[in-house]
Structure formats: C-alpha cells, structure tokens
Design a protein around this motif. Structure first.
Motif, mmCIF file in Angstrom:
data_model
loop_
_atom_site.group_PDB
_atom_site.id
_atom_site.type_symbol
_atom_site.label_atom_id
_atom_site.label_comp_id
_atom_site.label_asym_id
_atom_site.label_seq_id
_atom_site.Cartn_x
_atom_site.Cartn_y
_atom_site.Cartn_z
ATOM 1 N N ASP A 322 0.788 -1.225 0.000
ATOM 2 C CA ASP A 322 0.000 0.000 0.000
ATOM 3 C C ASP A 322 0.821 1.276 0.000
ATOM 4 O O ASP A 322 0.300 2.353 0.243
ATOM 5 C CB ASP A 322 -0.962 -0.013 1.191
ATOM 6 N N ALA A 324 3.328 1.732 -2.565
ATOM 7 C CA ALA A 324 3.868 1.944 -3.905
ATOM 8 C C ALA A 324 2.850 2.720 -4.729
ATOM 9 O O ALA A 324 1.680 2.769 -4.381
ATOM 10 C CB ALA A 324 4.130 0.599 -4.558
ATOM 11 N N ASP A 325 3.304 3.344 -5.801
ATOM 12 C CA ASP A 325 2.295 3.863 -6.717
ATOM 13 C C ASP A 325 2.724 3.811 -8.167
ATOM 14 O O ASP A 325 3.894 3.747 -8.494
ATOM 15 C CB ASP A 325 1.737 5.217 -6.272
ATOM 16 N N VAL A 326 1.698 3.784 -9.002
ATOM 17 C CA VAL A 326 1.900 3.643 -10.440
ATOM 18 C C VAL A 326 1.154 4.768 -11.134
ATOM 19 O O VAL A 326 0.006 5.052 -10.815
ATOM 20 C CB VAL A 326 1.345 2.287 -10.927
ATOM 21 N N LYS A 327 1.843 5.417 -12.039
ATOM 22 C CA LYS A 327 1.182 6.429 -12.868
ATOM 23 C C LYS A 327 1.327 5.947 -14.295
ATOM 24 O O LYS A 327 2.437 5.664 -14.734
ATOM 25 C CB LYS A 327 1.878 7.779 -12.770
ATOM 26 N N THR A 328 0.246 5.871 -14.997
ATOM 27 C CA THR A 328 0.377 5.463 -16.384
ATOM 28 C C THR A 328 -0.445 6.373 -17.276
ATOM 29 O O THR A 328 -1.513 6.834 -16.896
ATOM 30 C CB THR A 328 0.027 3.970 -16.593
ATOM 31 N N LYS A 329 0.106 6.654 -18.428
ATOM 32 C CA LYS A 329 -0.532 7.611 -19.328
ATOM 33 C C LYS A 329 -0.217 7.216 -20.765
ATOM 34 O O LYS A 329 0.730 7.696 -21.347
ATOM 35 C CB LYS A 329 0.023 8.995 -18.999
ATOM 36 N N VAL A 347 -3.856 -1.550 -14.324
ATOM 37 C CA VAL A 347 -3.147 -1.527 -13.058
ATOM 38 C C VAL A 347 -3.958 -2.398 -12.125
ATOM 39 O O VAL A 347 -5.177 -2.279 -12.083
ATOM 40 C CB VAL A 347 -3.061 -0.106 -12.458
ATOM 41 N N TYR B 408 -5.008 9.746 -18.122
ATOM 42 C CA TYR B 408 -4.089 9.781 -16.989
ATOM 43 C C TYR B 408 -4.579 8.749 -15.978
ATOM 44 O O TYR B 408 -5.750 8.730 -15.634
ATOM 45 C CB TYR B 408 -4.091 11.150 -16.310
ATOM 46 N N VAL B 409 -3.664 7.920 -15.515
ATOM 47 C CA VAL B 409 -4.035 6.900 -14.553
ATOM 48 C C VAL B 409 -3.092 7.003 -13.369
ATOM 49 O O VAL B 409 -1.885 7.076 -13.537
ATOM 50 C CB VAL B 409 -3.926 5.499 -15.184
ATOM 51 N N ASP B 410 -3.671 7.021 -12.204
ATOM 52 C CA ASP B 410 -2.878 7.255 -11.016
ATOM 53 C C ASP B 410 -3.403 6.320 -9.924
ATOM 54 O O ASP B 410 -4.512 6.504 -9.446
ATOM 55 C CB ASP B 410 -3.094 8.727 -10.636
ATOM 56 N N VAL B 411 -2.645 5.279 -9.591
ATOM 57 C CA VAL B 411 -3.144 4.277 -8.665
ATOM 58 C C VAL B 411 -2.232 4.165 -7.452
ATOM 59 O O VAL B 411 -1.026 4.003 -7.583
ATOM 60 C CB VAL B 411 -3.243 2.890 -9.338
ATOM 61 N N LYS B 412 -2.816 4.270 -6.278
ATOM 62 C CA LYS B 412 -2.026 4.203 -5.058
ATOM 63 C C LYS B 412 -2.449 3.062 -4.160
ATOM 64 O O LYS B 412 -1.942 2.919 -3.059
ATOM 65 C CB LYS B 412 -2.140 5.523 -4.287
ATOM 66 N N ASN B 413 -3.434 2.292 -4.582
ATOM 67 C CA ASN B 413 -3.898 1.213 -3.733
ATOM 68 C C ASN B 413 -3.721 -0.107 -4.461
ATOM 69 O O ASN B 413 -4.141 -0.258 -5.595
ATOM 70 C CB ASN B 413 -5.371 1.437 -3.390
ATOM 71 N N LEU B 418 -7.786 -1.616 -12.577
ATOM 72 C CA LEU B 418 -8.135 -0.644 -13.587
ATOM 73 C C LEU B 418 -7.778 -1.148 -14.972
ATOM 74 O O LEU B 418 -6.747 -1.760 -15.166
ATOM 75 C CB LEU B 418 -7.333 0.600 -13.259
#
Lengths: 406, 482
Positions: A322, A324-329, A347, B408-413, B418
């Motif tokens: 919980d 970590a993070d992922v940004k994808t575009k 994701v 834009y995709v932003d995932v923190k959990n 998604l």
C-alpha cells in the motif's frame, strides 16, 4: 549559480555555449512540465557534482558479458579505453568525434538534460556498423557508476550508425553502487534503410541516478527494437524518441520494471509515425512494490499523411503493498485517418481467480503469488531474441523479485 | 473509396441558426467589481451571495487562463463580453399565456416541449425549465413536482426561496478557486437551475432544461446545482442550442451534483451549440466545469453526453467517489466536423472503498476538426477494491481531422483494479462494401456503422433524448461520409 554553469567553465566550443544558454533558459525540468509531472529532479539539481575522470581500475569483472564481440566500458560516464576490448578486427568501428562535429541536440526540446549534455559533454563517440555487415554477437556497453568521495557526474554522448542492410545488437548494462553518482546519457541511433538494430538496456543502479535519452531514427524497411529492463535505481528517467522516417519501418519498444524500496523509474516514450505504412508495437510491464514509484508515459504520434499505420501500445502493472504507486498515461495523437491504433493500460493486483486455481491445487499462497508474478514478468524477458542475454536478464530479474517478495 | 459523396453531405447547415428580436435588457460589455455588484443587485441577491461573487471575482483576477487543452483559439477578451442579458419583462410570467409569444416561437422552432404536451406526457413526463440567455423563463410541471416534494426552480429564485440549501451546497463541489472558468462563473453567473430531491423521493418525471444563447456578444454563465438526499433519484436532461452568429460566444457554465447516501443522479446532455461555419467562423466556446460528488455510501452519479456542437468544447464531467460502494459512470459521444475542436473527457476520483467507475467515450472526427479525449482515473490510498473500466474509441472520417487520447491513470492502492482500452480507426472499407452490396447507399452505410459505433452510449440516454441525439448525429455528419 547551478553546478551546470560551474562545470561548463572548463569547456569551449559552440555546442557547449549553446547548450549552456539553452539550459539557462529552461533549467532543470520541473513538475510544471507535462513530461516531468511525476518525477522530481531535486536530487540531481541540488548537489554539487564534480566531473568523473578516467580511473585506474574498476570492479567490472563480474559485469562483463562473455558472449559480447565488443565491450566498451564507461565508469561514471567516462570512457575507459584500457578496460574495453574487442574493437580490433571487429566490423564495428568506434571513433571519438571532435566537439564541433557533435551537433547540439537540445534544439526543439524542452528537456534541460539534453541541454546539459550539450553543455558539458567533452567527449563523444560514433559507433558505426558498415553496409551489409551482420554482427551476430552483441556490442556491450558496460556502464558502472562507482562514485568516489565526492558526488560525481558524467555525460555520455554516443551516436550509433547502422548502415544499409546491416544488423547490430547493442546491449547496455548500467550498474550502480552505494556512491552518489549521476550519469546523463544521450544516445542517437540511426537505423538506415533495411537495417536492423536490437538495442537492449538493463539498469541495476542502486543509489545511482541515470537520465537515459534515446533518439532513434528508423529508415525504410528498417527495424528498431528497444528492450528496457529497469531493476532498481533511486532515479531513473528513460526517454525514448523513435521516429519512423521511411516507409515500411518498424519500431518495437519492450519494457520491464521491477521496483522495490524507494526506486523511482520514469519511462517516457514517443513513437512518431511520420510516413505511411509503418508499424509499431509497444509493451511495457511493471511490478511495483515497497515505496517505489513506476511511471509509464507513452505517446504514439501519427502525423498527417501517415496512412496505413498500425500501432499498438500496452502498459500493464501489478501493484504490491500500500505504499507503492503507479502512474500510467498511454496517449495517442492521430492526424491521419487510414490507421489502426490501439492502446491499453491496466493496473491491478494479481488475478484472484488464478491465485485461487493454484491454491486449490495445494500450492501455498506465497508460492502461488510468486509463480504468478514471475509469469507476469517472464514474457518480457522472453521477448528478447538473444538467448545468452535472456539468461543474464532472467537471473537479474529473479534477484530483484526476491527482494520484492522479502 | 472516395470521400466526395460524403463531403457533399457534410455541408448541411445549422438548423437552429435564427435569432429572434425580443427586447433585451443587457449590461454594457466589461467586467469589474461594479458589474458583479450590479448583477447581484439586479437579482436582489442576499449579501452573502454578493460577497461570495466578489471573492470569486478577486480570485479570478489572480488566475491565468489555462493553455493545456489541445485546442487553438484567438485570445478571449473578457472585457468585451456583456455579462448580463435578460429578455425584458422579467417580472416573471406566471403561466405560459403570459410568456412572450416570440419566445414560445423560438422554443417551437427548437422543438422544446415547453407546453405540457399530451403526446409527450403520455409516454413519460418531462418538466422543462427553459433558459433564454440568462433568465429562466418558464417552469412547467412545477406544481406536480411540488407535491412530490421536489424543488425544481431557477437558481435565482432558489436563493430567495431556499437560501439554507443553496448556501449549503453552492460551491461545495466546484469551489470558487477550482479553475479559471469556474471562478469566472462564480463571479458572474446569471441564472441556472436548482434541483433538490428530498429523502426517499423518486422524482416522478424527468427534469429538463433548455439553454440557448440568443443575444450577440453575451456570454452565458449558468449554474446548475442538483442535490439528491438519501435514497432519492432524479434524471435530469440538459439541451443546448445557440443561434448562428459570426462572433464567437463564450459559455462557461458550472454544474454541481451532490448525491447523499444511496441517492442517484442521472445527468444527460445533448449539446448542440452553434459550431461555427465551414471555415470555423463564429460558434460557441464551451468551457464548462461539471462535477458530481457521491457523498454518501452506495450513491451513484451517471453522466451521459452527446456533444455535436460548439466551436470549441473544453469539458470534463467528473465524479468524486467519496462514499463507500459508490458508482460513477460516464458515457459520451462527441462529434466534430469542419473546424470544430473538442477536448473532452472525464475524471473519476476514487476515494472510498469498493467504488466502481465506468467510462465509455466515443469520438467521431470529420472534416478538419480536432478531437481529444482527456481523462483521469485516480485511486487513492484508501480506495480498496476500487474498480475502473475505461474504453475510448475514435472514428475518423476524412484525411484532415485528428483524434487524440490522453488518459491519466494514477493508482495508489494495491487492491484497486483498472483497465483502459482505446482504439482509433476509420470507417472500414470492408464494412461499407458489405452494406453497399446489400443495397444501402454509401451515406446510409456509414450512418449505420456510426450508429453501431455509438450504440453503447445511446442506450444510456432517456428515450426522448436518444431519438433526438441520433437525429443530431445524422445532421452533424451530413456530407462528411466517404
């Protein structure tokens, strides 16, 4: 005054001056730039770097690739002729290029790091593979960031030319250690008509920092295949701009990132279809755990008139834990109508149904998770055509996954 | 296959391009604190609202116009716009008989079912709140709604009739500091619609507003606020048209939706503002902020839009999924032709647990138009088991148009899941060939393919709108097929 201006004091030449002027205009890229939204450059900007130099020795024995035909060694971004091997009699030639001949590359770029490279790079090399030459064994570019007492930086500037109908395999390995280091690499790849270049990069940078910029130009019926594997790094920025400038060209970008601890990897790719009837396939996969951040920002640009384009882009991520993070575009910009373009991004966590299936067959949860995670990344390793390299890569990926799984 | 038959079809003209002469009461162009105060005074607004407007105006002055959207237009001169235009005779018609017949004629031409038409009512009842320029003229069906406890009135009236509700919710979803155009709207909004559905009430009919920009050189800044309490439901339809004019007109609206526990709001838009002529002259600049919040657990907000008009569209209906188990939906068809530009999409902000969102976006670009999907899906640290599915497809008709996708995709959990998919293609020659073989003309074949492409979204529209939307699509694409 920033360290860039300090280090530029020892240089002369038009390119240096132009690069410095450009850098002073744009500065270090910040979060206000769309392309640098998710990556802070403070850890590079706020350090008083000194230039790296030629070293007497470096611990590279375990890092050599036995199957490579040519091995060029760079320590902290500086070319080490004594440690390099295989150039004699090879079909490929390496020439240092006078400053004046290396054109400034920052023009048209909002990117401060290319300008820094223009301003500070004091050496540059052109690696040429002649017409119709086919190299079966790879050229290995071995980069070690070993650092010293002071924080050191190096500017790498390479031009790779694959002439008509030649075939080349280029492998870059970037190794980091404990020291405070920063390497800024700019590599230009020219794939002439009918030529094929396989360009692989593996990074295990630890506390090292790397900005890796690729500018590839792909001619008629030529292929450029890039294969990136980022397995650790406190700051890795991988920038690829691949331009399809001849009909029938093909670009393939494969990427894998397995991140743990406080790793930060920012993949930023642009594929430009500028002429008709070219194809591109891009597949990036990531497993991100710990407190790491993985970024994928991929753009496929299809210019007006580039009809008959077929383009696919995909980014898939598994997020563990919980923190970590992922940004994808994944973005598409399309100005032609007779095209096929698809992109996708996912994701998520491991597929619960698959987990359940394995557990129902008596495999413990931890083991089942491991099997699935390995399977998820394995197809990116398998996407590489060179078996010897696949083995090296698979071992490195396993090691990183082991860290991730604690 | 050649483009010619389609190109000739595309050149059909804007059917709603007429302007009626009704005496209007219009402010001189320009914007300053006095104008804001005068506007407020004109509407006899309470002091708190005036202060709120002034605060927004002062903040707006410190902001710069955003430039990140993928659109191009000459700079907008905010001092050249008149910020208030009201048809004269605003003392309030009590019934339809008192409404200016010319105005009724406008609606008649537009096909707004302003009269309580039996035919329509027989199928399903729709209450219409028509807005010509800035003042809400007639609200039909009000009585029946009142009986159900539903409040449906112009927001200028609601300020007086239900100040506590307006004060509580106005600006709660789109705060005055939100963005450049929202701040401008807060300062100068002239009228709009207020809907309040009390606890447990299922609104007995679909509510509808027709917006229309009439006066030259006027901006329209309407403000819509919809609140549904626990377990309440409302379906709201919004339609927009504007007469044909050479100059560009600015439309910067704000729509706020609030859904409390288990409440549901379905918001449908058919936007058909004048898109400018073939050369891109004139047309509406549609810079709209639409946002809903699923505040309570198990609430749901659904946006459906069919966008065929406007010279430039810049609009991202969003949902903040704050409560647990909340649902956000976005269904969109955007059609651009000639010189139109659209930068549109949605934002789904997942904050609560087990939240789900669905995004289906269909873009059709023809002529020399440019269209972008721009969306954000964000899943916060606490959004366990959040789910999103996004699909955005583009269809290209012609060689001069552009279609772009910026998700834009932003995932923190780590338990969030998604999926995003997008495709871009042209109308396939094979499909057209197949249909022509079966005796369809080329236009009909393309029409059929386009309709099929949009089916997923049409299905989400209330019936009256679905028919209209399909017609609009035909009109918009007339002459573009080939």
């Amino acid at each position: 005054m920033s360290w860039v201006a300090d280090l530029a004091q020892g240089t002369s030449g038009v390119r240096h001056a132009k690069g410095l002027a450009a850098f002073e205009r744009v500065g270090f890229p910040g979060p206000r730039l769309e392309g640098w939204k998710y990556t802070s450059t403070r850890s590079v900007a706020k350090v008083d770097w000194v230039r790296a130099d030629v070293v007497a020795a470096a611990a590279i024995d375990g890092l050599r690739l036995p199957h490579a035909a040519v091995e060029l060694v760079f320590v902290d971004g500086v070319y080490q002729a004594d440690l390099s091997r295989g150039l004699d009699g090879a079909p490929v030639s390496l020439e240092p290029v006078a400053q004046a001949e290396l054109q400034p590359q920052h023009v048209g770029s909002e990117d401060g790091f290319v300008a820094i490279n223009d301003a500070l790079a004091t050496e540059g090399f052109v690696l040429t593979l002649g017409r119709d030459q086919v190299m079966t064994a790879p050229v290995h570019l071995l980069f070690l960031q070993q650092g010293g007492e002071q924080p050191v930086t190096g500017q790498v500037r390479l031009v790779v030319k694959a002439e008509r109908h030649s075939r080349m395999q280029l492998i870059e390995t970037h190794h980091g250690g404990e020291g405070q280091t920063f390497v800024n690499e700019l590599i230009t790849v020219q794939v002439a008509d009918g030529a094929k270049v396989q360009h692989s990069v593996m990074g295990r940078l630890g506390s090292g920092q790397l900005v890796h910029t690729v500018r590839a130009e792909v001619g008629r019926d030529a292929t450029y295949h890039s294969h990136m594997a980022w397995l650790s790094g406190s700051l890795v920025r991988s920038d690829i701009l691949a331009r399809l400038v001849g009909q029938g060209g093909h670009v393939e970008l494969d990427g894998l990132y397995v991140l743990a601890d406080t790793d930060h990897v920012d993949n930023h790719t642009v594929i430009r279809h500028e002429v008709p009837n070219c194809t591109s396939v891009e597949t990036y996969k990531g497993v991100v755990g710990g407190k790491a951040r993985g970024v994928f920002d991929g753009m496929v640009y299809i210019a007006k008139g580039a009809d008959g384009t077929d383009s696919q882009q995909n980014n898939r991520n598994i997020l563990l834990g919980d923190h970590a993070d992922v940004k994808t575009k994944p973005t598409l910009e399309i100005y032609a109508d007779d095209v096929k373009a698809a992109h996708g991004a996912t994701v998520g966590q491991l597929d619960q149904n698959q987990l359940w299936y394995l557990r129902a067959r008596g495999i413990p949860k931890a083991k089942a998770e491991k099997i699935l995670t390995h399977a998820f990344v394995a197809d990116r390793v398998l996407a590489h055509p060179d078996e010897a390299w696949r083995e090296v890569l698979a071992e490195a990926v396993e090691a990183r996954l082991a860290v991730l799984e604690g | 296959m050649g483009n010619d038959p389609i190109d000739t079809q595309l050149s059909s003209s804007y059917k709603y391009g007429f302007s009626i002469d009704i005496e209007a009461d219009t402010f001189p162009p320009g914007l300053n604190e006095e104008i804001v105060a005068a506007l407020s005074a004109k509407k006899k607004e309470p002091e708190w609202l005036l202060q709120w407007r002034l605060k927004a105006f002062r903040h707006w002055q410190t902001m710069t116009e955003p430039t990140w959207a993928h659109v191009e237009h000459p700079p907008i001169d905010y001092q050249a716009i008149s910020y208030y235009s009201s048809p004269k005779d605003t003392d309030g018609p009590k019934s339809l008989d008192e409404v200016d017949p010319k105005l009724l004629e406008t609606f008649e031409k537009l096909g707004v079912p302003l009269h309580e038409r039996e035919a329509l009512a027989g199928v399903r009842k729709v209450a219409v709140d028509a807005v010509v320029d800035s003042v809400s003229v007639a609200t039909t069906f009000r009585k029946e709604l009142e009986e159900a406890g539903v409040i449906f009135m112009p927001i200028s009236e609601a300020v007086h009739a239900h100040p506590e509700l307006v004060k509580k919710y106005l600006g709660s979803v789109v705060p005055i500091y939100d963005n450049f155009f929202a701040a401008l709207n807060c300062a100068v909004f002239s009228d709009g619609t207020f809907v309040y559905v009390p606890k447990g009430v299922r609104c007995p009919m679909e509510l509808s507003t027709y917006f229309r920009i009439n006066e030259a050189m006027t901006g329209q800044f309407e403000r819509t606020l919809i609140v549904v309490e626990d377990e309440a439901y409302v379906s709201y339809l919004e339609g927009c048209t504007a007469p044909m004019r050479d100059e560009n007109q600015l439309h910067a609206a704000v729509v706020e939706l609030v859904a409390e526990g288990s409440g549901e709001i379905k918001y449908s838009t058919v936007q058909n503002w004048f898109p400018g002529d073939e050369e891109g002259k004139g047309g509406i600049y549609n810079f709209v902020t639409k946002r809903g919040i699923c505040k309570g657990n198990r609430s749901k907000i659904s946006w459906t839009q069919v966008e065929t008009g406007s010279a430039i569209t810049w609009k991202y209906p969003s949902v903040i999924l704050k409560g647990d188990d909340t649902v956000g939906e976005f269904y969109s068809i955007a059609v651009t032709n000639n010189r139109q530009q659209a930068d549109t999409g949605t934002k789904m902000i997942h904050l609560g647990r087990n939240t789900t969102s669905t995004i289906i976006s269909k873009g059709i670009a023809a002529g020399r138009s440019d269209q972008s999907y721009r969306g954000l899906v964000s899943m916060g640290r606490k959004a366990s088991n959040a789910r999103n599915y996004t699909q955005c497809d583009s269809l290209l008709i012609g060689k001069e148009c552009g279609a772009h996708t910026f998700p834009y995709v932003d995932v923190k959990n780590s338990s969030a899941q998604l999926e995003h998919e997008a495709t871009t293609s042209k109308v396939s020659d094979d499909q057209v060939f197949y249909l022509r073989q079966r005796g369809l003309s080329e236009e009909d074949a393309v029409q059929l393919i386009v309709n099929g492409f949009c089916k997923d979204v049409f299905r989400q529209l209330p019936m009256e709108f679905a028919v209209e939307a399909q017609k609009l699509l035909e009109v918009s694409l007339e002459g573009s097929v080939g």
